[in-house]
Design an enzyme around this catalytic site. Structure first.
Site, PDB file in Angstrom:
ATOM      1  N   HIS A  43       0.858  -1.180   0.000  1.00  0.00           N
ATOM      2  CA  HIS A  43       0.000   0.000   0.000  1.00  0.00           C
ATOM      3  C   HIS A  43       0.898   1.235   0.000  1.00  0.00           C
ATOM      4  CE1 HIS A  43      -3.965   1.914   1.592  1.00  0.00           C
ATOM      5  NE2 HIS A  43      -3.213   2.838   1.019  1.00  0.00           N
ATOM      6  N   GLU A  70      -2.573  -1.650  -3.207  1.00  0.00           N
ATOM      7  CA  GLU A  70      -3.670  -0.885  -2.626  1.00  0.00           C
ATOM      8  C   GLU A  70      -3.328   0.597  -2.641  1.00  0.00           C
ATOM      9  OE1 GLU A  70      -5.010  -4.126   0.799  1.00  0.00           O
ATOM     10  OE2 GLU A  70      -3.966  -2.286   1.387  1.00  0.00           O
ATOM     11  N   HIS A 190      -7.647  -5.981   7.409  1.00  0.00           N
ATOM     12  CA  HIS A 190      -7.422  -4.958   8.427  1.00  0.00           C
ATOM     13  C   HIS A 190      -7.645  -5.544   9.816  1.00  0.00           C
ATOM     14  CE1 HIS A 190      -6.489  -0.668   9.119  1.00  0.00           C
ATOM     15  NE2 HIS A 190      -7.008  -0.921  10.294  1.00  0.00           N
TER      16      HIS A 190
END
Length: 239
Positions: A43, A70, A190
């Site tokens: 990410h 991401e 997450h």
């Protein structure tokens, strides 16, 4: 079986705290795949506080499983993804100064924006996933945007797992069921961990992939990276 994609942002965070190339994110990606990991997630953020643009390009030829990038689809992010062409791009609406991702998309409000961006990625042959809170009514608009998958934002599940795991899971189950009705695949990520992953994976229909970084890297400090990756794979096994 649900695939395990390991987010290696935290490896980069440790490296950047000292400077230099130790620990190496490229070596970590190679080892994680050797240990059985079925994907590598990164990410990159605009300030490069963990994964850098150089990392993105360095990792591309080394990821032989599935490369998932991401990020918030600013123009520079879009152009980078189109150039690198990972197997999957996951769109996350995080602010530039956010410590970590903290909300999913309002797919109804941002439908036109998401539709336009997703069309670019799909024209390049890149699978698209939208980061989404467990909100069933938003699934329809994720489907209308042209996305292939949603990624369920699982912080609330992780936070409430020890309080009441059945109640914590319910909105995720409901959202996943509706996603299947609309032909969308389901990813999740997450704060999933060795403690809470198995119950989630065993009870969410059509769960294709989980992306796990912070907990996995933290647990690897005590267990070692190979043992930790293997432990996660066992949590995801259906036998």
């Amino acid at each position: 079986m649900t695939k395990l994609s390991v987010n290696i942002n935290k490896i980069a965070t440790i490296r950047n705290a000292r400077g230099g190339e130790t620990p190496s994110v490229t070596e970590a990606a190679i080892k994680i795949q050797e240990f059985g990991g079925q994907g590598i997630t990164i990410h990159p953020r605009p300030d490069e506080r963990h994964i850098t643009r150089k990392d993105v390009y360095d990792l591309k030829p080394l990821v032989t499983t599935e490369f998932n990038i991401e990020g918030n689809p600013h123009r520079s992010f879009i152009d980078m993804v189109l150039e690198v062409k990972p197997e999957q791009v996951t769109l996350v609406p995080d602010a530039d100064d956010a410590i970590t991702s903290n909300a999913g998309w309002d797919t109804k409000k941002h439908l036109d924006f998401l539709t336009e961006i997703i069309a670019e990625f799909k024209n390049a042959g890149i699978r698209t996933s939208i980061f989404l809170d467990p909100t069933p009514e938003l699934v329809e608009y994720a489907a209308k945007s042209g996305a292939d998958r949603i990624e369920l934002y699982t912080e609330a599940y992780a936070k409430n797992y020890l309080v009441n795991k059945e109640e914590a899971l319910k909105p995720y189950y409901d959202t996943a069921v509706i996603a299947a009705d609309f032909g969308l695949g389901v990813n999740a990520g997450h704060d999933l961990s060795l403690e809470n992953l198995k119950y989630f994976a065993d009870n969410i229909p059509n769960l294709l992939e989980v992306s796990i970084g912070h907990a996995l890297v933290s647990e690897a400090l005590y267990m070692g990276l190979e043992n930790t990756v293997q432990a996660y794979l066992k949590r995801l096994a259906k036998w």
